[in-house]
Motif scaffolding. Structure first.
Motif, PDB file in Angstrom:
ATOM      1  N   ALA A   1      -8.534  13.457  -8.503  1.00  0.00           N
ATOM      2  CA  ALA A   1      -9.526  12.885  -7.591  1.00  0.00           C
ATOM      3  C   ALA A   1      -8.949  11.683  -6.853  1.00  0.00           C
ATOM      4  O   ALA A   1      -9.238  11.470  -5.666  1.00  0.00           O
ATOM      5  CB  ALA A   1     -10.782  12.489  -8.371  1.00  0.00           C
ATOM      6  N   LEU A   2      -8.125  10.901  -7.544  1.00  0.00           N
ATOM      7  CA  LEU A   2      -7.515   9.733  -6.909  1.00  0.00           C
ATOM      8  C   LEU A   2      -6.603  10.149  -5.759  1.00  0.00           C
ATOM      9  O   LEU A   2      -6.595   9.506  -4.696  1.00  0.00           O
ATOM     10  CB  LEU A   2      -6.727   8.931  -7.945  1.00  0.00           C
ATOM     11  N   VAL A   3      -5.833  11.215  -5.945  1.00  0.00           N
ATOM     12  CA  VAL A   3      -4.946  11.686  -4.875  1.00  0.00           C
ATOM     13  C   VAL A   3      -5.758  12.121  -3.662  1.00  0.00           C
ATOM     14  O   VAL A   3      -5.424  11.802  -2.511  1.00  0.00           O
ATOM     15  CB  VAL A   3      -4.056  12.833  -5.392  1.00  0.00           C
ATOM     16  N   ILE A   4      -6.845  12.843  -3.906  1.00  0.00           N
ATOM     17  CA  ILE A   4      -7.688  13.300  -2.791  1.00  0.00           C
ATOM     18  C   ILE A   4      -8.304  12.108  -2.052  1.00  0.00           C
ATOM     19  O   ILE A   4      -8.299  12.045  -0.807  1.00  0.00           O
ATOM     20  CB  ILE A   4      -8.789  14.242  -3.317  1.00  0.00           C
ATOM     21  N   LEU A   5      -8.826  11.154  -2.822  1.00  0.00           N
ATOM     22  CA  LEU A   5      -9.408   9.964  -2.194  1.00  0.00           C
ATOM     23  C   LEU A   5      -8.345   9.150  -1.463  1.00  0.00           C
ATOM     24  O   LEU A   5      -8.627   8.550  -0.418  1.00  0.00           O
ATOM     25  CB  LEU A   5     -10.095   9.109  -3.260  1.00  0.00           C
ATOM     26  N   LEU A   6      -7.144   9.126  -2.016  1.00  0.00           N
ATOM     27  CA  LEU A   6      -6.062   8.385  -1.368  1.00  0.00           C
ATOM     28  C   LEU A   6      -5.721   8.989  -0.011  1.00  0.00           C
ATOM     29  O   LEU A   6      -5.489   8.254   0.967  1.00  0.00           O
ATOM     30  CB  LEU A   6      -4.830   8.377  -2.272  1.00  0.00           C
ATOM     31  N   VAL A   7      -5.706  10.313   0.066  1.00  0.00           N
ATOM     32  CA  VAL A   7      -5.451  10.976   1.353  1.00  0.00           C
ATOM     33  C   VAL A   7      -6.539  10.605   2.359  1.00  0.00           C
ATOM     34  O   VAL A   7      -6.257  10.285   3.529  1.00  0.00           O
ATOM     35  CB  VAL A   7      -5.374  12.503   1.167  1.00  0.00           C
TER      36      VAL A   7
ATOM     37  N   GLY B   1     -14.968  -1.290   2.460  1.00  0.00           N
ATOM     38  CA  GLY B   1     -16.087  -0.355   2.523  1.00  0.00           C
ATOM     39  C   GLY B   1     -16.203   0.523   1.298  1.00  0.00           C
ATOM     40  O   GLY B   1     -15.496   0.366   0.301  1.00  0.00           O
ATOM     41  N   TRP B   2     -17.102   1.525   1.419  1.00  0.00           N
ATOM     42  CA  TRP B   2     -17.402   2.364   0.254  1.00  0.00           C
ATOM     43  C   TRP B   2     -16.205   3.211  -0.165  1.00  0.00           C
ATOM     44  O   TRP B   2     -15.983   3.420  -1.358  1.00  0.00           O
ATOM     45  CB  TRP B   2     -18.596   3.256   0.556  1.00  0.00           C
ATOM     46  N   LEU B   3     -15.419   3.703   0.801  1.00  0.00           N
ATOM     47  CA  LEU B   3     -14.282   4.548   0.446  1.00  0.00           C
ATOM     48  C   LEU B   3     -13.202   3.738  -0.259  1.00  0.00           C
ATOM     49  O   LEU B   3     -12.644   4.177  -1.275  1.00  0.00           O
ATOM     50  CB  LEU B   3     -13.712   5.214   1.697  1.00  0.00           C
ATOM     51  N   SER B   4     -12.905   2.563   0.268  1.00  0.00           N
ATOM     52  CA  SER B   4     -11.895   1.712  -0.377  1.00  0.00           C
ATOM     53  C   SER B   4     -12.348   1.305  -1.775  1.00  0.00           C
ATOM     54  O   SER B   4     -11.540   1.288  -2.723  1.00  0.00           O
ATOM     55  CB  SER B   4     -11.650   0.467   0.480  1.00  0.00           C
TER      56      SER B   4
ATOM     57  N   GLY C   1       0.812  -1.210   0.000  1.00  0.00           N
ATOM     58  CA  GLY C   1       0.000   0.000   0.000  1.00  0.00           C
ATOM     59  C   GLY C   1       0.845   1.260   0.000  1.00  0.00           C
ATOM     60  O   GLY C   1       0.552   2.222  -0.719  1.00  0.00           O
ATOM     61  N   VAL C   2       1.909   1.250   0.809  1.00  0.00           N
ATOM     62  CA  VAL C   2       2.804   2.411   0.851  1.00  0.00           C
ATOM     63  C   VAL C   2       3.500   2.606  -0.501  1.00  0.00           C
ATOM     64  O   VAL C   2       3.610   3.733  -1.008  1.00  0.00           O
ATOM     65  CB  VAL C   2       3.836   2.243   1.979  1.00  0.00           C
ATOM     66  N   LEU C   3       3.964   1.504  -1.090  1.00  0.00           N
ATOM     67  CA  LEU C   3       4.631   1.603  -2.397  1.00  0.00           C
ATOM     68  C   LEU C   3       3.667   2.107  -3.467  1.00  0.00           C
ATOM     69  O   LEU C   3       4.029   2.952  -4.295  1.00  0.00           O
ATOM     70  CB  LEU C   3       5.200   0.236  -2.795  1.00  0.00           C
ATOM     71  N   ALA C   4       2.451   1.586  -3.465  1.00  0.00           N
ATOM     72  CA  ALA C   4       1.470   2.025  -4.459  1.00  0.00           C
ATOM     73  C   ALA C   4       1.136   3.503  -4.280  1.00  0.00           C
ATOM     74  O   ALA C   4       1.008   4.246  -5.272  1.00  0.00           O
ATOM     75  CB  ALA C   4       0.204   1.168  -4.352  1.00  0.00           C
ATOM     76  N   ALA C   5       0.992   3.948  -3.029  1.00  0.00           N
ATOM     77  CA  ALA C   5       0.708   5.360  -2.781  1.00  0.00           C
ATOM     78  C   ALA C   5       1.862   6.242  -3.252  1.00  0.00           C
ATOM     79  O   ALA C   5       1.648   7.310  -3.846  1.00  0.00           O
ATOM     80  CB  ALA C   5       0.436   5.581  -1.294  1.00  0.00           C
TER      81      ALA C   5
ATOM     82  N   VAL D   1     -11.920   4.329  -4.065  1.00  0.00           N
ATOM     83  CA  VAL D   1     -10.511   4.513  -4.420  1.00  0.00           C
ATOM     84  C   VAL D   1     -10.095   3.510  -5.481  1.00  0.00           C
ATOM     85  O   VAL D   1      -9.434   3.866  -6.478  1.00  0.00           O
ATOM     86  CB  VAL D   1      -9.621   4.383  -3.163  1.00  0.00           C
ATOM     87  N   ALA D   2     -10.494   2.253  -5.297  1.00  0.00           N
ATOM     88  CA  ALA D   2     -10.134   1.223  -6.271  1.00  0.00           C
ATOM     89  C   ALA D   2     -10.779   1.489  -7.630  1.00  0.00           C
ATOM     90  O   ALA D   2     -10.150   1.302  -8.682  1.00  0.00           O
ATOM     91  CB  ALA D   2     -10.560  -0.151  -5.748  1.00  0.00           C
ATOM     92  N   GLY D   3     -12.035   1.943  -7.636  1.00  0.00           N
ATOM     93  CA  GLY D   3     -12.707   2.231  -8.900  1.00  0.00           C
ATOM     94  C   GLY D   3     -12.066   3.375  -9.656  1.00  0.00           C
ATOM     95  O   GLY D   3     -11.856   3.305 -10.872  1.00  0.00           O
ATOM     96  N   VAL D   4     -11.747   4.461  -8.937  1.00  0.00           N
ATOM     97  CA  VAL D   4     -11.096   5.602  -9.597  1.00  0.00           C
ATOM     98  C   VAL D   4      -9.706   5.214 -10.082  1.00  0.00           C
ATOM     99  O   VAL D   4      -9.280   5.621 -11.177  1.00  0.00           O
ATOM    100  CB  VAL D   4     -11.034   6.799  -8.627  1.00  0.00           C
TER     101      VAL D   4
END
Length: 353
Positions: A337-343, A137-140, A79-83, A143-146
């Motif tokens: 949007a992906l960066v914002i959702l990732l945060v 959940g919905w947030l994860s 997860g850290v590497l992907a981020a 994030v995966a969809g975006v």
């Protein structure tokens, strides 16, 4: 007026033009014939990293009832590497700004684009293994969809950048600088007015021609690097030097210029669609020549036909340019949007861990 020799369509900003024929292929990023020369090391590195990551994940999964998720050591690492990869991918926008575009210590634009492509692909298996094959959940899930949409739009853009430049070379031999198309169109219309207007015994017609000439003279013409492939279009004759001055353009040619030719040169649209395609354009000017008996005026008609063909190619260039760059209007907002959702995903994960 811009010469009809054509200008290069740069696939990537910041890449230097080739110095000789042996360097032409390595100067662009996307070239199927030189794939191994351009991308072999990145491809091998990506494959090796993916194999190592899958191997570690398989070892960590051994003896477990379920796949390791984001809270496990292997999942958290991925997860850290992907981020980090996602953040690096977004830094390409900053790298292309005027502030850093010429900063050589940051590496070449070609290096950044190669890293953008292959690290982006490497992030896909890392994200999948980080999730443990369960989007949660919905947030994860969001994030995966975006992330999936960003990856898909990037792959689509890479595909477009492989095929569109070749289509430009094949279909638009008179390619010009895209941002200068409107200026070139006005210059073509002014030249068409000059070719016909110098022979028209009509004060109002000549006044309109002078307005076009003055407006074209105030435009700034940008020069570009001539492309070394494609056809060279014959230069149109200069009315005040190379065409007989005693010839008066017939009314049929004046009407054709005002009603069909000039609107098409200026806007790229023919009022009755008479000049929209190469075949229709050919038929239109063949009919115009049959209605004109003077050989000298037919030289003018041929020049007008050449202008219309150049305008038709500029229309095609605009269409191809849209497909070449239009996907960025989807890819970039999704990436932001992906960066914002990732945060948000990281914040919630740390808060409820």
């Amino acid at each position: 007026m811009l010469d009809s020799g054509t200008f290069s369509c740069r696939l990537l900003e910041g890449i230097c033009p080739p110095l000789d024929h042996s360097q032409k292929r390595t100067a662009v990023l996307s070239d199927r014939k030189a794939f191994y020369t351009l991308h072999l090391r990145w491809f091998v590195a990506m494959v090796v990293a993916t194999v190592v990551a899958i191997s570690w994940y398989a070892v960590a999964s051994y003896g477990r009832d379920r796949w390791p998720g984001g809270s496990s050591l292997v999942g958290l690492t991925y997860g850290v590497l992907a981020a980090a990869i996602i953040v690096f991918e977004c830094l390409l926008v900053v790298r292309k700004t005027s502030l850093f575009r010429t900063s050589r210590w940051l590496g070449s634009a070609q290096f950044w684009m190669k890293a953008h492509i292959w690290l982006g692909l490497l992030a896909v298996p890392l994200v999948i293994m980080h999730s443990g094959f369960d989007w949660g959940g919905w947030l994860s899930s969001l994030v995966a969809g975006v992330f999936a949409l960003v990856t898909a739009s990037g792959i689509y853009g890479l595909y477009m950048q492989n095929i569109i430049p070749r289509r430009l070379l094949e279909l638009v031999p008179d390619e010009t600088i895209h941002s200068q198309i409107d200026d070139v169109a006005q210059q073509l219309a002014a030249d068409a007015r000059r070719l016909v207007g110098l022979r028209v015994e009509n004060a109002a017609f000549n006044d309109r021609a002078e307005k076009h000439l003055r407006r074209g003279a105030t435009r700034t013409v940008v020069s570009g690097a001539p492309r070394q492939v494609g056809t060279i279009v014959e230069r149109s004759p200069r009315p005040n030097r190379e065409l007989p001055q005693e010839i008066v353009a017939p009314a049929v040619l004046q009407n054709a210029l005002v009603q069909d030719i000039e609107p098409f040169l200026l806007t790229g649209r023919s009022p009755l669609r008479r000049l929209d395609t190469s075949q229709r354009c050919s038929w239109y000017f063949e009919e115009l020549r049959r209605r004109i008996d003077t050989a000298e005026i037919q030289v003018v008609v041929s020049s007008l036909e050449q202008f219309c063909e150049r305008r038709r190619q500029m229309n095609l260039q605009q269409s191809l340019h849209f497909w070449l760059h239009g996907w960025l209007s989807i890819h970039l907002p999704l990436a932001m949007a992906l960066v914002i959702l990732l945060v948000g995903h990281i914040w919630f994960a740390l808060r409820y861990s």
